[in-house]
Design a protein around this motif. Structure first.
Motif, PDB file in Angstrom:
ATOM      1  N   VAL A  52       0.844  -1.181   0.000  1.00 50.69           N
ATOM      2  CA  VAL A  52       0.000   0.000   0.000  1.00 50.69           C
ATOM      3  C   VAL A  52       0.884   1.237   0.000  1.00 50.69           C
ATOM      4  CG1 VAL A  52      -1.759   1.280   1.258  1.00 50.69           C
ATOM      5  CG2 VAL A  52      -1.826  -1.204   1.219  1.00 50.69           C
ATOM      6  N   ILE A  53       0.651   2.117  -0.971  1.00 47.47           N
ATOM      7  CA  ILE A  53       1.417   3.346  -1.091  1.00 47.47           C
ATOM      8  C   ILE A  53       0.543   4.492  -0.607  1.00 47.47           C
ATOM      9  CG2 ILE A  53       2.537   4.920  -2.709  1.00 47.47           C
ATOM     10  CD1 ILE A  53       3.130   2.518  -4.462  1.00 47.47           C
ATOM     11  N   ASP A  54       1.123   5.400   0.166  1.00 49.59           N
ATOM     12  CA  ASP A  54       0.380   6.572   0.628  1.00 49.59           C
ATOM     13  C   ASP A  54      -0.199   7.313  -0.562  1.00 49.59           C
ATOM     14  OD1 ASP A  54       1.052   6.164   3.326  1.00 49.59           O
ATOM     15  OD2 ASP A  54       2.939   7.249   3.089  1.00 49.59           O
ATOM     16  N   GLU A  55      -1.414   7.815  -0.411  1.00 51.10           N
ATOM     17  CA  GLU A  55      -2.044   8.548  -1.508  1.00 51.10           C
ATOM     18  C   GLU A  55      -1.245   9.783  -1.881  1.00 51.10           C
ATOM     19  OE1 GLU A  55      -6.209   9.411  -1.532  1.00 51.10           O
ATOM     20  OE2 GLU A  55      -6.682   7.479  -0.622  1.00 51.10           O
ATOM     21  N   SER A  56      -0.656  10.453  -0.893  1.00 55.63           N
ATOM     22  CA  SER A  56       0.130  11.654  -1.194  1.00 55.63           C
ATOM     23  C   SER A  56       1.308  11.320  -2.095  1.00 55.63           C
ATOM     24  CB  SER A  56       0.602  12.323   0.092  1.00 55.63           C
ATOM     25  OG  SER A  56       1.398  11.441   0.844  1.00 55.63           O
ATOM     26  N   VAL A  57       1.967  10.203  -1.838  1.00 55.93           N
ATOM     27  CA  VAL A  57       3.088   9.768  -2.669  1.00 55.93           C
ATOM     28  C   VAL A  57       2.584   9.369  -4.050  1.00 55.93           C
ATOM     29  CG1 VAL A  57       4.906   8.023  -2.939  1.00 55.93           C
ATOM     30  CG2 VAL A  57       4.475   9.036  -0.701  1.00 55.93           C
ATOM     31  N   LEU A  58       1.491   8.658  -4.100  1.00 55.83           N
ATOM     32  CA  LEU A  58       0.928   8.209  -5.370  1.00 55.83           C
ATOM     33  C   LEU A  58       0.550   9.392  -6.264  1.00 55.83           C
ATOM     34  CD1 LEU A  58       0.170   5.699  -6.976  1.00 55.83           C
ATOM     35  CD2 LEU A  58      -2.047   5.740  -5.848  1.00 55.83           C
ATOM     36  N   CYS A  77       0.285   4.000 -11.804  1.00 55.49           N
ATOM     37  CA  CYS A  77      -0.317   4.939 -10.858  1.00 55.49           C
ATOM     38  C   CYS A  77      -1.816   5.067 -11.096  1.00 55.49           C
ATOM     39  CB  CYS A  77       0.338   6.311 -10.983  1.00 55.49           C
ATOM     40  SG  CYS A  77       2.035   6.388 -10.407  1.00 55.49           S
ATOM     41  N   GLU A  78      -2.205   5.146 -12.364  1.00 55.80           N
ATOM     42  CA  GLU A  78      -3.620   5.267 -12.705  1.00 55.80           C
ATOM     43  C   GLU A  78      -4.411   4.059 -12.207  1.00 55.80           C
ATOM     44  OE1 GLU A  78      -6.344   6.401 -16.584  1.00 55.80           O
ATOM     45  OE2 GLU A  78      -4.401   5.437 -16.919  1.00 55.80           O
ATOM     46  N   ARG A  79      -3.856   2.861 -12.366  1.00 57.12           N
ATOM     47  CA  ARG A  79      -4.535   1.652 -11.879  1.00 57.12           C
ATOM     48  C   ARG A  79      -4.728   1.705 -10.368  1.00 57.12           C
ATOM     49  NH1 ARG A  79      -0.708  -2.399 -14.035  1.00 57.12           N
ATOM     50  NH2 ARG A  79      -0.904  -3.138 -11.923  1.00 57.12           N
ATOM     51  N   ARG A  80      -3.708   2.168  -9.659  1.00 50.85           N
ATOM     52  CA  ARG A  80      -3.824   2.255  -8.194  1.00 50.85           C
ATOM     53  C   ARG A  80      -4.814   3.328  -7.771  1.00 50.85           C
ATOM     54  NH1 ARG A  80       0.905  -0.106  -5.036  1.00 50.85           N
ATOM     55  NH2 ARG A  80       1.877  -1.420  -6.589  1.00 50.85           N
ATOM     56  N   ARG A  84      -8.453   2.992  -5.547  1.00 51.69           N
ATOM     57  CA  ARG A  84      -8.748   3.788  -4.354  1.00 51.69           C
ATOM     58  C   ARG A  84      -9.916   4.744  -4.539  1.00 51.69           C
ATOM     59  NH1 ARG A  84      -3.019   5.094  -1.630  1.00 51.69           N
ATOM     60  NH2 ARG A  84      -2.168   3.026  -1.900  1.00 51.69           N
ATOM     61  N   LEU A  85     -10.532   4.733  -5.685  1.00 51.99           N
ATOM     62  CA  LEU A  85     -11.609   5.659  -5.995  1.00 51.99           C
ATOM     63  C   LEU A  85     -12.799   5.431  -5.071  1.00 51.99           C
ATOM     64  CD1 LEU A  85     -12.517   7.860  -7.962  1.00 51.99           C
ATOM     65  CD2 LEU A  85     -13.373   6.049  -9.450  1.00 51.99           C
ATOM     66  N   SER A  86     -13.296   6.505  -4.493  1.00 52.83           N
ATOM     67  CA  SER A  86     -14.480   6.443  -3.625  1.00 52.83           C
ATOM     68  C   SER A  86     -15.243   7.758  -3.770  1.00 52.83           C
ATOM     69  CB  SER A  86     -14.073   6.230  -2.164  1.00 52.83           C
ATOM     70  OG  SER A  86     -13.417   7.376  -1.668  1.00 52.83           O
ATOM     71  N   GLU A  87     -16.408   7.815  -3.170  1.00 55.24           N
ATOM     72  CA  GLU A  87     -17.191   9.047  -3.219  1.00 55.24           C
ATOM     73  C   GLU A  87     -16.466  10.191  -2.529  1.00 55.24           C
ATOM     74  OE1 GLU A  87     -21.145   8.401  -1.789  1.00 55.24           O
ATOM     75  OE2 GLU A  87     -21.581   6.902  -3.313  1.00 55.24           O
ATOM     76  N   ALA A  88     -15.656   9.878  -1.531  1.00 54.48           N
ATOM     77  CA  ALA A  88     -14.946  10.914  -0.775  1.00 54.48           C
ATOM     78  C   ALA A  88     -13.874  11.616  -1.611  1.00 54.48           C
ATOM     79  CB  ALA A  88     -14.315  10.299   0.471  1.00 54.48           C
ATOM     80  N   ASN A  89     -13.230  10.883  -2.527  1.00 55.85           N
ATOM     81  CA  ASN A  89     -12.153  11.493  -3.313  1.00 55.85           C
ATOM     82  C   ASN A  89     -12.503  11.631  -4.798  1.00 55.85           C
ATOM     83  OD1 ASN A  89     -11.878   8.892  -4.328  1.00 55.85           O
ATOM     84  ND2 ASN A  89     -10.082   8.418  -3.088  1.00 55.85           N
ATOM     85  N   LEU A  90     -13.747  11.452  -5.133  1.00 57.63           N
ATOM     86  CA  LEU A  90     -14.189  11.469  -6.526  1.00 57.63           C
ATOM     87  C   LEU A  90     -13.818  12.768  -7.239  1.00 57.63           C
ATOM     88  CD1 LEU A  90     -15.810  10.124  -8.840  1.00 57.63           C
ATOM     89  CD2 LEU A  90     -17.829  11.253  -7.894  1.00 57.63           C
TER      90      LEU A  90
END
Length: 112
Positions: A52-58, A77-80, A84-90
């Motif tokens: 698991v890579i931190d979202e900030s790094v990704l 990166c796009e695949r990762r 992680r896609l959710s309503e919160a970060n859409l």
């Protein structure tokens, strides 16, 4: 990104490096459009477990991959990001997909 050059894989940062170089999340910006750095700092830094890579790094690696035209790294990166896609970060991810022309991420955002 440099780690990817040597291994061809995206790996999480070592705990020591993560704590030393990743800043704590900062306050939200008042601008309507956020830069990649602001999006990266808005995400909470989570413990690295397994692969698991931190979202900030990704987010930062995605920006670098786009800047230097590293298509394979950008694809990874796009695949990762899609995973992680959710309503919160859409909205943030849709903005990034448009900014970096990540078609698969954009389509995943529209499907959610």
């Amino acid at each position: 990104m440099i780690q990817w050059f040597y291994s061809g894989r995206l790996l999480p940062l070592d705990e020591e490096i993560r704590l030393k170089f990743l800043p704590a999340s900062s306050s939200n910006s008042s601008k309507s459009e956020k830069s990649v750095e602001e999006l990266a700092s808005d995400t909470s830094i989570k413990e690295s477990k397994g692969n698991v890579i931190d979202e900030s790094v990704l987010l930062q690696v995605t920006e670098l991959a786009n800047k230097y035209a590293l298509d394979e790294l950008e694809f990874q990166c796009e695949r990762r990001l899609i995973d992680r896609l959710s309503e919160a970060n859409l909205c943030d991810f849709l903005y990034l997909a448009d900014l970096f022309q990540l078609y698969a991420l954009k389509m995943s955002c529209s499907d959610l």
